[in-house]
Design an enzyme around this catalytic site. Structure first.
Site, short mmCIF file in Angstrom:
data_model
loop_
_atom_site.label_atom_id
_atom_site.label_comp_id
_atom_site.label_asym_id
_atom_site.label_seq_id
_atom_site.Cartn_x
_atom_site.Cartn_y
_atom_site.Cartn_z
N HIS A 34 4.20 -0.76 -5.29
CA HIS A 34 3.59 0.38 -6.00
C HIS A 34 4.66 1.35 -6.50
O HIS A 34 4.52 1.92 -7.59
CB HIS A 34 2.63 1.14 -5.08
CG HIS A 34 1.26 0.55 -4.96
ND1 HIS A 34 0.41 0.41 -6.04
CD2 HIS A 34 0.56 0.10 -3.89
CE1 HIS A 34 -0.73 -0.11 -5.63
NE2 HIS A 34 -0.68 -0.32 -4.32
N HIS B 105 3.77 -4.57 -0.15
CA HIS B 105 2.70 -4.21 -1.10
C HIS B 105 2.89 -2.75 -1.55
O HIS B 105 2.82 -2.43 -2.73
CB HIS B 105 1.34 -4.42 -0.42
CG HIS B 105 0.15 -3.91 -1.18
ND1 HIS B 105 -0.83 -4.75 -1.66
CD2 HIS B 105 -0.25 -2.66 -1.52
CE1 HIS B 105 -1.75 -4.03 -2.28
NE2 HIS B 105 -1.43 -2.75 -2.20
N GLU B 106 3.13 -1.85 -0.59
CA GLU B 106 3.30 -0.42 -0.90
C GLU B 106 4.58 -0.18 -1.69
O GLU B 106 4.60 0.63 -2.63
CB GLU B 106 3.32 0.43 0.37
CG GLU B 106 2.08 0.36 1.26
CD GLU B 106 0.79 0.56 0.52
OE1 GLU B 106 0.79 1.16 -0.57
OE2 GLU B 106 -0.25 0.10 1.02
N GLN C 230 -0.59 6.18 -6.30
CA GLN C 230 -2.03 5.89 -6.31
C GLN C 230 -2.88 7.16 -6.38
O GLN C 230 -4.06 7.10 -6.73
CB GLN C 230 -2.43 5.06 -5.08
CG GLN C 230 -1.84 3.64 -5.10
CD GLN C 230 -2.28 2.82 -3.91
OE1 GLN C 230 -1.67 2.90 -2.85
NE2 GLN C 230 -3.34 2.06 -4.05
N GLY D 199 -2.91 1.50 3.91
CA GLY D 199 -1.69 2.03 3.32
C GLY D 199 -2.01 2.74 2.02
O GLY D 199 -3.09 2.54 1.44
N CYS E 112 -6.38 -3.98 -2.66
CA CYS E 112 -5.69 -2.74 -3.04
C CYS E 112 -6.73 -1.70 -3.43
O CYS E 112 -7.68 -2.00 -4.17
CB CYS E 112 -4.76 -3.02 -4.22
SG CYS E 112 -3.84 -1.56 -4.77
N LEU E 113 -6.52 -0.47 -2.97
CA LEU E 113 -7.46 0.60 -3.28
C LEU E 113 -7.49 0.91 -4.78
O LEU E 113 -8.47 1.44 -5.28
CB LEU E 113 -7.10 1.86 -2.49
CG LEU E 113 -7.25 1.73 -0.97
CD1 LEU E 113 -6.66 2.95 -0.27
CD2 LEU E 113 -8.70 1.51 -0.57
O1 GNR Z 1 -6.06 -1.17 2.48
C1 GNR Z 1 -5.28 -2.03 2.07
N1 GNR Z 1 -5.32 -3.27 2.64
C2 GNR Z 1 -4.35 -4.24 2.41
C3 GNR Z 1 -4.63 -5.54 2.80
C4 GNR Z 1 -3.69 -6.53 2.60
C5 GNR Z 1 -2.49 -6.24 2.01
C6 GNR Z 1 -2.21 -4.96 1.60
C7 GNR Z 1 -3.13 -3.97 1.80
S1 GNR Z 1 -2.75 -2.35 1.29
C8 GNR Z 1 -4.37 -1.74 0.95
C9 GNR Z 1 -4.32 -0.28 0.59
C10 GNR Z 1 -3.54 -0.11 -0.70
O2 GNR Z 1 -3.97 -0.38 -1.79
N2 GNR Z 1 -2.31 0.29 -0.60
O3 GNR Z 1 -1.53 0.39 -1.67
NI NI Z 2 -2.30 -1.05 -3.09
#
Ligand code: GNR
Ligand code: NI
Length: 173
Positions: free
Chosen positions: A141, A137-138, A51, A46, A95-96
């Site tokens: 952000h 999670h997204e 980001q 995601g 998270c990236l």
């Molecule tokens: O690649 C991603 N893996 C992930 C694993 C568990 C819960 C959420 C994520 S999202 C993350 C990519 C990212 O940072 N998205 O904002």
């Molecule tokens: Ni993230």
């Protein structure tokens, strides 16, 4: 098509509350395509626009459940209209923008989200499992929240410190 640089914590831009999109036009689709390329390149499941430094309420998700088959899903102006209150799931999140750090985060196991798709058409999705976790999670952000903000300040500060070190080591290469 372009791979965009991903911001990492503690970049203050990651704390921005992103603004709603007015219209889903070709310019926005260009951004969504670039976000998609960036997500696959990373690789991640995601990516939220902030980001890559764009404060718009846009995200892309591809859980990559089937190997080698791309199935990107775009969410513009997503709104969570319901979350399960009893059913909670715990997932070891990454998270990236917080590279190489992982921690268990509790979130509602199910959610229902309303959004506009790639073509600007209103949609509703009922999500569970990894999709529900990733969507939340997204969406965090979009409100300037990182998964580490769900942890104790000790754990959060430790992870941010490690990311700083990592990024510094990378740029010194
Ligand atoms: O690649 C991603 N893996 C992930 C694993 C568990 C819960 C959420 C994520 S999202 C993350 C990519 C990212 O940072 N998205 O904002
Ligand atoms: Ni993230």
């Amino acid at each position: 098509m372009a791979i965009l640089p991903i911001l990492t914590a503690p970049d203050p831009r990651l704390k921005t509350v992103s603004s709603p999109v007015d219209t889903v036009d070709d310019k926005l689709r260009q951004l969504m395509d670039d976000m998609c390329d960036t997500m696959y390149d990373a690789p991640g499941i995601g990516l939220a626009a902030i980001q890559v430094g764009v404060a718009k309420r846009v995200l892309v998700i591809d859980l990559q459940e089937e190997e080698g088959v791309r199935n990107p899903q775009f969410f513009v102006n997503p709104q969570i209209i319901w979350t399960s209150s009893e059913d909670i799931s715990v997932y070891n999140e990454g998270c990236l923008s917080v590279p190489e750090q992982y921690a268990e985060v509790e979130r509602p196991a199910e959610c229902i989200v309303q959004y506009l798709d790639y073509h600007g058409k209103p949609q509703e999705l009922s999500a569970h499992g990894l999709m529900a976790t990733c969507l939340q999670h997204e969406m965090d952000h979009l409100d300037g929240i990182l998964f580490v903000d769900h942890l104790s300040s000790i754990k959060r500060n430790m992870m941010i410190r490690k990311v700083k070190k990592l990024v510094k080591a990378r740029t010194a290469e």
